[in-house]
Design an enzyme around this catalytic site. Structure first.
Site, PDB file in Angstrom:
ATOM      1  N   ASP A  24       0.859  -1.187   0.000  1.00  0.00           N
ATOM      2  CA  ASP A  24       0.000   0.000   0.000  1.00  0.00           C
ATOM      3  C   ASP A  24       0.894   1.235   0.000  1.00  0.00           C
ATOM      4  OD1 ASP A  24      -1.939   1.919   0.381  1.00  0.00           O
ATOM      5  OD2 ASP A  24      -2.807   1.008   2.180  1.00  0.00           O
ATOM      6  N   ASP A  75      -3.921   6.870  -3.743  1.00  0.00           N
ATOM      7  CA  ASP A  75      -3.858   5.872  -2.668  1.00  0.00           C
ATOM      8  C   ASP A  75      -4.349   4.559  -3.271  1.00  0.00           C
ATOM      9  OD1 ASP A  75      -4.002   4.390  -0.369  1.00  0.00           O
ATOM     10  OD2 ASP A  75      -5.307   5.777   0.723  1.00  0.00           O
ATOM     11  N   HIS A  82     -11.805   6.259   2.509  1.00  0.00           N
ATOM     12  CA  HIS A  82     -11.824   7.649   2.978  1.00  0.00           C
ATOM     13  C   HIS A  82     -11.751   8.611   1.808  1.00  0.00           C
ATOM     14  CE1 HIS A  82      -7.456   7.405   2.191  1.00  0.00           C
ATOM     15  NE2 HIS A  82      -7.624   6.166   2.607  1.00  0.00           N
ATOM     16  N   HIS A 114      -6.520  11.655   4.684  1.00  0.00           N
ATOM     17  CA  HIS A 114      -7.852  11.353   5.221  1.00  0.00           C
ATOM     18  C   HIS A 114      -8.618  12.653   5.367  1.00  0.00           C
ATOM     19  CE1 HIS A 114     -10.995   9.210   7.132  1.00  0.00           C
ATOM     20  NE2 HIS A 114     -10.270   8.145   7.387  1.00  0.00           N
ATOM     21  N   GLU A 171     -11.143   1.221  -0.437  1.00  0.00           N
ATOM     22  CA  GLU A 171     -10.290   0.098  -0.037  1.00  0.00           C
ATOM     23  C   GLU A 171     -11.094  -0.856   0.811  1.00  0.00           C
ATOM     24  OE1 GLU A 171      -7.047   1.215   2.696  1.00  0.00           O
ATOM     25  OE2 GLU A 171      -7.966   3.196   2.784  1.00  0.00           O
ATOM     26  N   GLU A 177      -7.161  -1.673  -3.209  1.00  0.00           N
ATOM     27  CA  GLU A 177      -7.578  -0.278  -3.071  1.00  0.00           C
ATOM     28  C   GLU A 177      -7.332   0.507  -4.357  1.00  0.00           C
ATOM     29  OE1 GLU A 177      -5.289   1.876  -0.143  1.00  0.00           O
ATOM     30  OE2 GLU A 177      -6.824   3.419   0.021  1.00  0.00           O
TER      31      GLU A 177
HETATM   32 CO   LIG Z   1      -6.263   4.400   1.825  1.00  0.00          CO
END
Ligand SMILES: [Co+2]
Length: 410
Positions: free
Chosen positions: A182, A193, A262, A270, A295, A391
């Site tokens: 990640d 992300d 998020h 975030h 995700e 994700e």
């Molecule tokens: Co994330």
């Protein structure tokens, strides 16, 4: 048994650097020799021009992601042709293009990583090879203009998220490991992300398929005016329809119910809205123009994570009291270095090492206690279980939604 770890890590790094380094210039200088003969001397100019990924896209336009149309209300169905919405979308084109640049870097780095990461490498080699590639592609030394959007997580097995090695970590990747890779790429604060799960033993395939399908369901369900709980419900239904057999025992795949997607804001991973992966009753809606990290996490354990293990991830606390006093000089200096190099982007201890900070742990802990920095320790399910994650980052354009980080791989 295993491959040569060092060689492999170097290979990944080399590919990224070779691809991004401008071809070596050869300057031909003509020199008059004593004998009157003309000699040609070749001078090598080894200076690498830091063009990064830009040199593959000379017009500066980066490839679009996968497009999906909004569903649901009459109004949403008309968005794709609505002139006003189309105008609004063009206005934001620079922003979309920067997300696309980050996504293209992510795709290229992960393609190399998926090919080269092998059991026998240390976790440090895995994480650093990825991070160095991202930096090389970004083509800037200014970590606030582009580069890592957050540390490269390489969480293993029952650890679902937020593990990256600190200095001295001796963990070596194993054939039977389930690793969540990640990592974030940012371009002027626009963060991609995006994560996948890396395995070598195919016995985990049903677990990986469950999570991949669940994430794709979350992406499909997401959209303007969609309620968070509805995304969670759709994800949960798909995830929990799977099971996986390991060593003769059948495990239901569970959603890790306290992990969430998020929204993403500039330089803020975030943004304050959470996207659940179970039905949770949250009626907050997604809105036009927002960016979301969708995700999902599946587990053969409890489906619930707690803090566990040494902390590596940290981030500036945006809600910190503005004039919180920093008593010690060392902590003050460290805070300045963090501001200068990471701003509000997450960072890890290794990033402090590489900017030359030494013996900073006491100061870092003081900043955490003062509430200026927040710790994000590893998140673990029960020992012995396996967790997986997929994700993507999606852009809710006024007209359509774009799965900007989509690749051939996932
Ligand atoms: Co994330």
């Amino acid at each position: 048994m295993t491959t040569e770890p060092n060689t492999l890590a170097e290979q990944i790094e080399k590919v990224a650097l070779d691809e991004t380094a401008e071809e070596t210039h050869v300057n031909e200088a003509t020199v008059e020799g004593n004998s009157g003969e003309k000699k040609k001397k070749k001078k090598k100019n080894n200076k690498k021009k830091k063009g990064g990924i830009n040199q593959f896209f000379p017009d500066g336009v980066f490839p679009e992601g996968e497009w999906q149309e909004y569903t649901g209300s009459e109004e949403n169905l008309k968005r794709v042709t609505d002139e006003e919405k189309r105008y609004l979308d063009r206005q934001a084109n620079n922003k979309w293009n920067e997300f696309r640049k980050g996504a293209e870097i992510h795709r290229r780095v992960r393609q190399t990583a998926q090919k080269n990461i092998k059991p026998g490498m240390t976790m440090t080699e895995v994480a650093e090879s990825i991070e160095n590639s991202v930096r090389a592609y970004s083509g800037t030394d200014d970590s606030l203009k582009g580069g890592m959007g957050f540390p490269c997580g390489v969480s293993l097995n029952h650890c679902a998220a937020h593990y990256t090695p600190n200095a001295g970590d001796k963990v070596v990747l194993q054939y039977d490991d389930v690793m969540k890779v990640d990592f974030g790429v940012h371009v002027n604060g626009h963060i991609i992300d995006c994560a996948w799960t890396q395995t070598f033993n195919e016995r985990y395939d049903p677990l990986l398929n469950a999570v991949k399908e669940a994430t794709n369901t979350g992406i499909k369900t997401a959209g303007i005016d969609v309620r968070m709980t509805d995304v969670g419900e759709a994800v949960e239904e798909v995830m929990e329809s799977y099971e996986v057999e390991l060593d003769g025992k059948v495990y239901p795949v569970k959603c890790i119910r306290n992990l969430q997607g998020h929204n993403i804001k500039p330089y803020q991973i975030h943004g304050g809205k959470s996207v659940p992966i179970v039905k949770n009753g949250d009626t907050t809606k997604m809105e036009e123009g927002e960016t979301f990290a969708i995700e999902t996490f599946g587990s053969t354990g409890k489906g619930y994570v707690v803090h566990g293990g040494e902390c590596s991830h940290y981030m500036k606390n945006l809600d910190a009291p503005p004039n919180a006093p920093i008593r010690l000089d060392r902590a003050k200096k460290l805070m300045q270095a963090i501001d200068k190099n990471f701003g509000s982007l997450p960072f890890c201890r290794r990033y402090l090492d590489r900017i030359g900070e030494e013996k900073y742990l006491l100061a870092l802990n003081q900043l955490c206690r003062a509430g200026l920095i927040t710790e994000h320790p590893p998140l673990v399910d029960v020992k012995g279980c396996y967790t997986a994650q997929y994700e993507h980052t999606i852009l809710l354009h006024p007209t359509r939604k774009e799965v900007v980080s989509r690749g051939d791989d996932y």
